[in-house]
Design a protein around this motif. Sequence first.
Motif, PDB file in Angstrom:
ATOM      1  N   ASP A  39      -1.433  19.438  -8.758  1.00 15.23           N
ATOM      2  CA  ASP A  39      -0.503  20.477  -8.339  1.00 15.23           C
ATOM      3  C   ASP A  39       0.611  19.959  -7.445  1.00 15.23           C
ATOM      4  O   ASP A  39       1.655  20.592  -7.318  1.00 15.23           O
ATOM      5  CB  ASP A  39      -1.258  21.589  -7.587  1.00 15.23           C
ATOM      6  CG  ASP A  39      -2.064  22.446  -8.537  1.00 15.23           C
ATOM      7  OD1 ASP A  39      -1.773  22.417  -9.744  1.00 15.23           O
ATOM      8  OD2 ASP A  39      -2.999  23.128  -8.070  1.00 15.23           O
ATOM      9  N   LYS A  63       0.091  20.572 -15.005  1.00 11.83           N
ATOM     10  CA  LYS A  63      -0.616  20.418 -13.729  1.00 11.83           C
ATOM     11  C   LYS A  63      -2.007  21.024 -13.804  1.00 11.83           C
ATOM     12  O   LYS A  63      -2.195  22.106 -14.349  1.00 11.83           O
ATOM     13  CB  LYS A  63       0.171  21.099 -12.608  1.00 11.83           C
ATOM     14  CG  LYS A  63       1.511  20.450 -12.335  1.00 11.83           C
ATOM     15  CD  LYS A  63       2.165  21.103 -11.134  1.00 11.83           C
ATOM     16  CE  LYS A  63       3.550  20.520 -10.897  1.00 11.83           C
ATOM     17  NZ  LYS A  63       4.213  21.115  -9.735  1.00 11.83           N
ATOM     18  N   LYS A  64      -2.983  20.331 -13.240  1.00  9.40           N
ATOM     19  CA  LYS A  64      -4.373  20.813 -13.264  1.00  9.40           C
ATOM     20  C   LYS A  64      -5.027  20.665 -11.896  1.00  9.40           C
ATOM     21  O   LYS A  64      -5.751  19.705 -11.629  1.00  9.40           O
ATOM     22  CB  LYS A  64      -5.190  19.994 -14.280  1.00  9.40           C
ATOM     23  CG  LYS A  64      -4.865  20.296 -15.729  1.00  9.40           C
ATOM     24  CD  LYS A  64      -5.440  21.626 -16.179  1.00  9.40           C
ATOM     25  CE  LYS A  64      -4.874  22.053 -17.505  1.00  9.40           C
ATOM     26  NZ  LYS A  64      -4.223  23.336 -17.494  1.00  9.40           N
ATOM     27  N   GLY A  65      -4.733  21.587 -10.991  1.00  6.06           N
ATOM     28  CA  GLY A  65      -5.439  21.603  -9.710  1.00  6.06           C
ATOM     29  C   GLY A  65      -5.192  20.390  -8.832  1.00  6.06           C
ATOM     30  O   GLY A  65      -4.163  19.735  -8.945  1.00  6.06           O
ATOM     31  N   ASP A  66      -6.137  20.072  -7.959  1.00  2.35           N
ATOM     32  CA  ASP A  66      -5.971  18.925  -7.074  1.00  2.35           C
ATOM     33  C   ASP A  66      -6.557  17.672  -7.731  1.00  2.35           C
ATOM     34  O   ASP A  66      -6.938  17.696  -8.909  1.00  2.35           O
ATOM     35  CB  ASP A  66      -6.599  19.204  -5.700  1.00  2.35           C
ATOM     36  CG  ASP A  66      -8.109  19.342  -5.789  1.00  2.35           C
ATOM     37  OD1 ASP A  66      -8.669  19.177  -6.886  1.00  2.35           O
ATOM     38  OD2 ASP A  66      -8.733  19.625  -4.749  1.00  2.35           O
ATOM     39  N   ALA A  69      -9.994  18.291  -9.414  1.00  2.00           N
ATOM     40  CA  ALA A  69      -9.932  19.119 -10.615  1.00  2.00           C
ATOM     41  C   ALA A  69      -9.260  18.356 -11.750  1.00  2.00           C
ATOM     42  O   ALA A  69      -9.683  18.440 -12.909  1.00  2.00           O
ATOM     43  CB  ALA A  69      -9.170  20.404 -10.329  1.00  2.00           C
ATOM     44  N   ASN A  72     -11.710  15.890 -13.201  1.00  3.69           N
ATOM     45  CA  ASN A  72     -12.729  16.577 -13.994  1.00  3.69           C
ATOM     46  C   ASN A  72     -12.170  17.083 -15.314  1.00  3.69           C
ATOM     47  O   ASN A  72     -12.850  17.041 -16.340  1.00  3.69           O
ATOM     48  CB  ASN A  72     -13.336  17.726 -13.190  1.00  3.69           C
ATOM     49  CG  ASN A  72     -14.063  17.209 -11.964  1.00  3.69           C
ATOM     50  OD1 ASN A  72     -14.285  16.006 -11.840  1.00  3.69           O
ATOM     51  ND2 ASN A  72     -14.413  18.098 -11.054  1.00  3.69           N
ATOM     52  N   THR A  73     -10.915  17.566 -15.280  1.00  8.48           N
ATOM     53  CA  THR A  73     -10.266  17.990 -16.520  1.00  8.48           C
ATOM     54  C   THR A  73     -10.192  16.820 -17.494  1.00  8.48           C
ATOM     55  O   THR A  73     -10.507  16.956 -18.680  1.00  8.48           O
ATOM     56  CB  THR A  73      -8.841  18.491 -16.214  1.00  8.48           C
ATOM     57  OG1 THR A  73      -8.932  19.578 -15.312  1.00  8.48           O
ATOM     58  CG2 THR A  73      -8.141  18.939 -17.472  1.00  8.48           C
ATOM     59  N   VAL A  75     -12.038  14.163 -17.596  1.00  9.12           N
ATOM     60  CA  VAL A  75     -13.374  13.784 -18.059  1.00  9.12           C
ATOM     61  C   VAL A  75     -13.846  14.752 -19.148  1.00  9.12           C
ATOM     62  O   VAL A  75     -14.335  14.340 -20.196  1.00  9.12           O
ATOM     63  CB  VAL A  75     -14.371  13.760 -16.875  1.00  9.12           C
ATOM     64  CG1 VAL A  75     -15.803  13.640 -17.380  1.00  9.12           C
ATOM     65  CG2 VAL A  75     -14.041  12.616 -15.927  1.00  9.12           C
ATOM     66  N   LEU A  76     -13.654  16.065 -18.897  1.00  9.06           N
ATOM     67  CA  LEU A  76     -14.140  17.062 -19.864  1.00  9.06           C
ATOM     68  C   LEU A  76     -13.383  17.007 -21.177  1.00  9.06           C
ATOM     69  O   LEU A  76     -13.919  17.384 -22.215  1.00  9.06           O
ATOM     70  CB  LEU A  76     -14.026  18.468 -19.262  1.00  9.06           C
ATOM     71  CG  LEU A  76     -15.051  18.835 -18.191  1.00  9.06           C
ATOM     72  CD1 LEU A  76     -14.734  20.191 -17.592  1.00  9.06           C
ATOM     73  CD2 LEU A  76     -16.448  18.835 -18.779  1.00  9.06           C
ATOM     74  N   ALA A 172     -15.619  19.859   0.686  1.00  5.87           N
ATOM     75  CA  ALA A 172     -16.011  20.291  -0.657  1.00  5.87           C
ATOM     76  C   ALA A 172     -14.866  20.987  -1.381  1.00  5.87           C
ATOM     77  O   ALA A 172     -14.798  20.989  -2.596  1.00  5.87           O
ATOM     78  CB  ALA A 172     -17.214  21.217  -0.584  1.00  5.87           C
ATOM     79  N   THR A 173     -13.947  21.604  -0.630  1.00  2.00           N
ATOM     80  CA  THR A 173     -12.891  22.384  -1.275  1.00  2.00           C
ATOM     81  C   THR A 173     -11.500  21.805  -1.059  1.00  2.00           C
ATOM     82  O   THR A 173     -10.528  22.373  -1.531  1.00  2.00           O
ATOM     83  CB  THR A 173     -12.877  23.836  -0.740  1.00  2.00           C
ATOM     84  OG1 THR A 173     -12.913  23.796   0.687  1.00  2.00           O
ATOM     85  CG2 THR A 173     -14.055  24.623  -1.253  1.00  2.00           C
ATOM     86  N   SER A 174     -11.379  20.708  -0.318  1.00  2.00           N
ATOM     87  CA  SER A 174     -10.050  20.256   0.052  1.00  2.00           C
ATOM     88  C   SER A 174      -9.978  18.737   0.024  1.00  2.00           C
ATOM     89  O   SER A 174     -10.871  18.057   0.532  1.00  2.00           O
ATOM     90  CB  SER A 174      -9.742  20.787   1.459  1.00  2.00           C
ATOM     91  OG  SER A 174      -8.873  19.926   2.139  1.00  2.00           O
TER      92      SER A 174
END
Lengths: 346, 533
Positions: A39, A63-66, A69, A72-73, A75-76, A172-174
């Motif tokens: 992002d 764009k896909k999150g931080d 994310a 992980n995008t 990888v998936l 965990a979130t940042s």
Amino acid sequence: MRFRTGVLVGLVAALTAGCTLAGNDADNGPATVTLVTHDSFAAPQQVLDAFQQQTGITINVVKKGDAGALTNTLVLTKANPIGEAAFGVDSTFASRALTEGVFAPYTSPEADRGPQRYAVDSEHRLSAVDVGDVCVNVDSTWFAERGIPEPATYDDLVKPEYKDLLVVENPATSSPGLAFLLGTIARYGEQNWQGYWTRLKDNGMRAVAGWEEAYGQDFSGSSGKGPRPIVVSYASSPAAEIGEDGKPRTKALLDTCFRQVEYAGVLAGSPNADKAQKVIDFLLSQQFQATVAENMYVYPAREGVALPAAWTTAAPLPPNPASLPAETVQAGRERWIEQWRSLLGQ
Amino acid sequence: MSRAGLGLAALAVLPLGFLVVFFAWPVVAILRLGFADGGVLAALAEGETWRLAWFTVAQAAGSTLIAVVAGLPVAFLLARVRLPGVAVVRTLVLVPFVLPTVVVGLAFRALWPDGGWLSIVLANAFFNVAVVGRTVAGLWALLDSRAEDAARALGASRWRAFRSVTLPALMPAITSAAAVVFLFCATSFGVVLILGGARYRTLETEIYLRTENLLDLTGAAALSLVQIAAVLGALLLGAAARRRRESALRLRSRRETARRPVGGEWAVVGAAVVVLGLLLTPIVALLLRSVSTVDGWSLAGYRALSSTGNDGTLQVSGWDAALNSLRTATDATVLAMVIGVSASVLLVALRRSPGRLARGVGESMDAALMLPLGVSAVTVGFGYLITLDALPGDLRRSPLLVPLAQALVVIPLVIRTVLPVVRSIDDRLRQAAATLGASPARVWREIDVPLASRAVVAAAGFGYVVALGEFGATSFLARPQTPTLPVAIAALIARPGQLNNQMAYAACALLMLVTAAAVIVIDRLASGRVGEF
């Protein structure tokens, strides 16, 4: 003669069909490379346009999150990637992407101008694009008004005079929250970091979900004018807090920094690998590197790129930031986050 | 199969097909990945999982209760009161509903720094008062007030008449709204993340965390199963409540039923005004924030809307983002209306059909169509990434992706707004028309369509503003060249620097304005139609 005409006609027909059916694969035709990123990606349109003029390649940004994310995008979707190149996988997540085989090897000719200092694997599947340091920031005005000396080190943060003054992000979130946690692990070691965090907690530290709340809402040095004068942010943040007198209102504590390097690479299985490689070259080029400080608040990985004038006083690159080997981070990341959460009762 | 049966089957293809391709398939694919990793059952047995489930349900129940209690006086005001300014109120109550969650979270933090779980409950209620107020008012305005008048003439007090006549008649709308609000609150994400800090977590924030940051798909799958079970439970409870209360109602136009309040009704109006005041507080705080800087008042943020932010934070200007929002929301609304209205018609037809099987199918479908509200946006988003490449044209890279995802959020809302009204239409009206020789199509055109039109337009308006403000799915799928306004606000707020901050809050003000304008336009259209019957 007739034979050659036939070949020519055949070639023209093949090329025309190639253009309509798979226009992007034609060698000299217009092409689009999808760059998957996080992002925080920002680039001036003129620079992207100039690249398009020079190479005929249009960069389509997704764009896909931080950083987490984004990784992980990738990888998936590695069986059928959503793009040809990716930028923004950082040093805390690089090993996950490499282990999962997300990227293809590529050594950019631009990489020897500095980025190679930050290389993480021998196959050069990832090229360093920029460097950012997560550091504790303080509101200098707040401390000056009260005549309290500013803290300087991790140890200072647990002293009684700084009780209830610090706000940090949940690792965990940042992503700056995770970097700060890793910084304390680098400083105190795997044995003692939990003890340090217990003392931080006892000293009234506040943990919030993300950087937006910590910096924009709790920190007294930002335009949010919150209640707390100490915050976990970036080494470059003070450059954005320059007052009308031209002096920065805030300061990064250079002894509390943890280095994050952001990488780019060609996605494995990309049908357009040669064009994706050109995009990687572009991200490492002088032209693009000159924009990263102003646009993404990070330092260019390339050597000899001028920083904005304000940065030299307000946001110098920390000389000795901490870091951890990628494999150590990969092996410990989830466990440390889990331990942090139970330690903080959160 | 009879002709009517064939017609129903044809009608079912669209909503069911959409649901399967754009919801069930992606979600099942992600859950399968979690199961493939193993350990889902072990994760279900953890005490932590059930603590999260308990907190999720408890906070959602609290928010729902508050939203219903605060929403009913507002519904009364909108439905029954003829006073100057009611039209303005109708617009105002919708504004909270479309604000980006990250901004509302910040506003609540600013107003109440240490609110803890209570601030989560209040913020969730803040978003949803409009759902209760407007859904209930939609039915209330059409209720024939003569039954209540009769009760009054027979000596019942105003309160007694309300309790024994009006309230039962309103029950389908109240339970519908409560079910939707409960789902919204149980799955609310941004607000819990920001106001809960690192302390208060729900199933939704934990699913997000495990999928997006930890790539712990096993844990996420386990939590998703619990969440889906909880949502299904809530839906079945709601359906049971509706079934017990439902009866055909005589519907009337608001023009006949609204009047100046008398006696104790003024207290209800007063309560509604207090609720409005509370709703406006964070909004006013945001507006003030948009014009205040470290160095005093300034309109710099508003001027910056024509730019791309400090050093080009955005790829397009604030105004372009606003235009994108309008465009995307239009696409999403059209899509959601086509699917939602056909689903409503289908559900009512199945319910009325004589076969028990058909009724059972109808009820399961009703629940299935609500499920998108109960499944985490991040699950759906990641599901899109691993499934939609199998469709021609690789939708994952298509600009259509955002309207598709927004439509998924809007469809349940359309159904819950349209369905109670369509269902309440007295079947005897239809039978009478049929006896007089009208064809089934003619019955629809002459009876159902006019009576339902107001609810349909209200649903469209509602859906439109929800799509305008949708943030969770949109932020995951929007392309940077075409951000919507909420996505642009989040991008601006994620950078240091006063100008970006000012611009973010100015963009919030713009979003509020755009919403209000959209609602006004749609309400005008709606009242134009109401005059026709």
